[in-house]
Design a protein around this motif. Structure first.
Motif, short mmCIF file in Angstrom:
data_model
loop_
_atom_site.label_atom_id
_atom_site.label_comp_id
_atom_site.label_asym_id
_atom_site.label_seq_id
_atom_site.Cartn_x
_atom_site.Cartn_y
_atom_site.Cartn_z
N UNK A 211 0.87 -1.17 0.00
CA UNK A 211 0.00 0.00 0.00
C UNK A 211 0.92 1.23 0.00
N UNK A 212 1.15 1.80 -1.18
CA UNK A 212 2.13 2.86 -1.31
C UNK A 212 1.73 4.13 -0.56
N UNK A 213 0.44 4.44 -0.54
CA UNK A 213 -0.01 5.61 0.21
C UNK A 213 0.27 5.43 1.71
N UNK A 214 -0.01 4.24 2.20
CA UNK A 214 0.22 3.97 3.62
C UNK A 214 1.72 3.99 3.93
N UNK A 215 2.54 3.54 2.99
CA UNK A 215 3.98 3.55 3.20
C UNK A 215 4.50 4.99 3.33
N UNK A 216 4.06 5.85 2.43
CA UNK A 216 4.49 7.26 2.50
C UNK A 216 4.05 7.88 3.83
N UNK A 217 2.83 7.54 4.25
CA UNK A 217 2.35 8.06 5.53
C UNK A 217 3.20 7.54 6.68
N UNK A 218 3.60 6.29 6.62
CA UNK A 218 4.43 5.71 7.68
C UNK A 218 5.81 6.36 7.72
N UNK A 219 6.35 6.67 6.55
CA UNK A 219 7.67 7.30 6.48
C UNK A 219 7.62 8.74 6.96
N UNK A 220 6.48 9.39 6.82
CA UNK A 220 6.34 10.76 7.28
C UNK A 220 6.82 11.80 6.30
N UNK A 221 7.28 11.37 5.14
CA UNK A 221 7.75 12.29 4.12
C UNK A 221 7.76 11.55 2.78
N UNK A 222 7.80 12.30 1.69
CA UNK A 222 7.85 11.69 0.37
C UNK A 222 6.52 11.75 -0.35
N UNK A 223 6.55 11.30 -1.59
CA UNK A 223 5.36 11.24 -2.43
C UNK A 223 5.36 9.90 -3.15
N UNK A 224 4.19 9.43 -3.53
CA UNK A 224 4.13 8.16 -4.24
C UNK A 224 4.74 8.30 -5.64
N UNK A 225 5.31 7.22 -6.10
CA UNK A 225 5.93 7.19 -7.43
C UNK A 225 5.75 5.78 -7.98
N UNK A 226 5.23 5.65 -9.18
CA UNK A 226 4.87 4.33 -9.70
C UNK A 226 5.68 3.92 -10.93
N UNK A 227 6.72 4.67 -11.25
CA UNK A 227 7.51 4.32 -12.43
C UNK A 227 8.94 4.81 -12.28
N UNK A 228 9.80 4.49 -13.24
CA UNK A 228 11.24 4.75 -13.12
C UNK A 228 11.66 6.18 -13.41
N UNK A 229 10.77 7.01 -13.94
CA UNK A 229 11.12 8.40 -14.25
C UNK A 229 10.38 9.33 -13.31
N UNK A 230 11.07 10.16 -12.55
CA UNK A 230 10.42 11.08 -11.62
C UNK A 230 9.88 12.31 -12.33
N UNK A 231 9.02 13.08 -11.68
CA UNK A 231 8.37 14.21 -12.34
C UNK A 231 9.32 15.26 -12.89
N UNK A 232 10.51 15.39 -12.34
CA UNK A 232 11.42 16.44 -12.78
C UNK A 232 12.33 16.01 -13.93
N UNK A 233 12.18 14.78 -14.39
CA UNK A 233 13.02 14.28 -15.47
C UNK A 233 12.24 14.23 -16.79
N UNK A 234 12.95 14.34 -17.91
CA UNK A 234 12.30 14.17 -19.22
C UNK A 234 11.63 12.80 -19.32
N UNK A 235 10.45 12.76 -19.93
CA UNK A 235 9.75 11.51 -20.14
C UNK A 235 8.83 11.10 -19.03
#
Length: 504
Positions: free
Chosen positions: A303-327
């Motif tokens: 459960x990626x949403x629950x994981x981010x909540x447990x970590x207390x920081x971060x955002x969900x990401x479902x693929x190998x290219x992050x939002x700040x990268x081309x593609x």
């Protein structure tokens, strides 16, 4: 032929508006008081380099400490607060790119000396680039594989010719591939350094700190502080205590659970933009992880949403290219949290009573592996956690590929090429992805390149080659007496020449 100085051609700097900044500073309050040019800036970091040889040693800790501070290339990255980045002059004052995207002509800066006092020449540049290209054991060698020639037609000009266009070539030169060293230098780079940057290496106290001193012979504006101490404190509580007690001026990677201890005091808490991908690697070459159904089952159990909540920081990401990268494309449609389906897939694969081992560097806290142990147990998979020192991770996982599952944060920008390299430790081998990536590099049309990367990334995600657990949004505590401290992608690039510390 187009001439570029501070900016590279838009066609050859793919996605300048979506690449993470490495030098942008925060819009947090400016430090009060008068900057003290004799001050020492002490920065708490988490991960220490295993040695200082940036040509031969893996790990982002070296780039974080040394690039732009001690070592430089012909060009560098210049970023802004909003995450945009451009290619900027460094040891080259300007450059031109031929219309066909094959020939790069650089004008070498005059009056540059190495830290040992020797003058920078075109021979140093040619030798550095040529040796990196020719020696596959050197970091960045693959980035220069498409170079057909490196020449110096005169004492102030370097010409690099490519066999085919490479839309990422200038960006590659801002990294390890483009660093310039003194030809014939006998410095032991594992324990010492000899660069051209605004700081010299003063000392390295293994297991404790790395100390840089201002280079008074620097070709550019002098650094804003006389000394920088990079204080390696892996323990989170100890790091916060060091900040509270005034032993550090800046503390990076603050534990969200501890940040309240620094709120309302002498520190500004800042969250920067990153391309830092928390990656759960699957050994695609090892059974049963070479079965896509098993990999998908593992991903569906999280459960990626629950994981981010447990970590207390971060955002969900479902693929190998992050939002700040081309593609980048939002690939959340490729995955859902569905443990029931995960159990069905394991049954279809004929897998039961599965035991797997997660190899994870000990620098990471226990929240994430504990979460994964529970998630996998819910679908009948037993996960053993092997917490190791980072050098052991480099040896066993990264080099020898001896692992089932592994977790590290891949911080580098534009590193999708790892998924097009079957020899990389992921062991992922897909000819279509490799072809798409090659075509994305070879075009000089940035929109076409981005579309090709997106297509390739979707394949990687749909084949569950790994799980991208989260996009990191690390918290930095910056003293209110510190000005112009960089904000974004600090764990991979931390240029400190413009940072100042106010007198008390």
């Amino acid at each position: 032929m187009l001439r570029r100085t501070a900016l590279a051609t838009s066609a050859l700097v793919l996605g300048a508006l979506v690449l993470t900044s490495c030098t942008g500073t925060s819009d947090a309050p400016t430090a009060t008081g008068t900057p003290d040019p004799d001050a020492t800036l002490t920065v708490r970091l988490t991960l220490e380099p295993t040695n200082l040889d940036i040509r031969r040693t893996n790990g982002a800790a070296l780039e974080q400490a040394l690039i732009d501070n001690v070592y430089q290339g012909l060009v560098t990255r210049e970023g802004a607060e909003d995450g945009t980045v451009s290619i900027a002059p460094a040891l080259a004052t300007e450059w031109t790119v031929s219309d066909d995207g094959l020939t790069y002509t650089f004008s070498l800066r005059e009056g540059v000396t190495f830290h040992d006092g020797s003058e920078l020449t075109v021979d140093d540049v040619v030798d550095s680039l040529q040796s990196t290209k020719d020696d596959a054991t050197l970091q960045g060698s693959a980035d220069l594989a498409g170079v057909s020639s490196i020449t110096a037609p005169d004492a102030s000009t370097v010409v690099v010719t490519l066999a085919q266009p490479n839309i990422d070539f200038l960006f590659a030169l801002t990294g390890r591939a483009g660093l310039v060293f003194n030809a014939g230098d006998t410095t032991d780079l594992a324990t010492a350094a000899n660069g051209t940057g605004p700081f010299r290496l003063q000392s390295w106290n293994t297991g404790d700190s790395l100390v840089l001193e201002r280079n008074d012979d620097y070709w550019g504006d002098p650094a804003g502080v006389a000394e920088v101490v990079l204080d390696y404190i892996p323990d989170q509580s100890a790091a916060v205590n060091a900040a509270v007690s005034g032993d550090v001026d800046v503390a990076l990677e603050i534990d969200p659970e501890l940040q309240s201890q620094l709120e309302g005091g002498d520190f500004d808490l800042r969250t920067g933009l990153t391309t830092d991908k928390g990656t759960l690697a699957f050994n695609n070459q090892r059974a049963p992880l070479n079965d896509e159904r098993v990999r998908e089952a593992l991903r569906l159990s999280i459960d990626h949403d629950a994981l981010v909540e447990a970590l207390g920081t971060g955002e969900t990401l479902y693929g190998p290219i992050p939002p700040l990268d081309p593609g980048y494309e939002d690939l959340s449609d490729t995955l859902s949290y569905d443990p029931d389906r995960a159990r069905e897939l394991l049954a279809e694969a004929g897998v039961s009573d599965l035991d797997l081992t997660l190899t994870i560097p000990s620098v990471y806290d226990t929240t994430l592996p504990t979460f994964l142990v529970s998630s996998f147990a819910d679908i009948g998979v037993t996960l053993e956690v092997d917490s190791v020192e980072f050098p052991a991770w480099l040896q066993d996982v990264f080099q020898n590929k001896d692992y089932d599952l592994s977790f590290v944060r891949h911080v580098e920008a534009r590193d999708f090429g790892n998924w097009a390299n079957p020899d990389y430790y992921f062991g992922y081998d897909n000819a279509e992805v490799q072809d798409l990536y090659a075509r994305a590099l070879a075009t000089t049309d940035e929109d076409e390149s981005s579309a090709l990367l997106s297509e390739a990334a979707r394949i990687v995600a749909e084949e569950d080659a790994a799980d991208w657990l989260f996009l990191s949004t690390p918290i930095a505590a910056v003293g209110t007496h510190v000005a112009n401290f960089p904000q974004n992608s600090l764990n991979v690039r931390m240029p400190l020449a413009e940072t100042t510390v106010s007198a008390e």
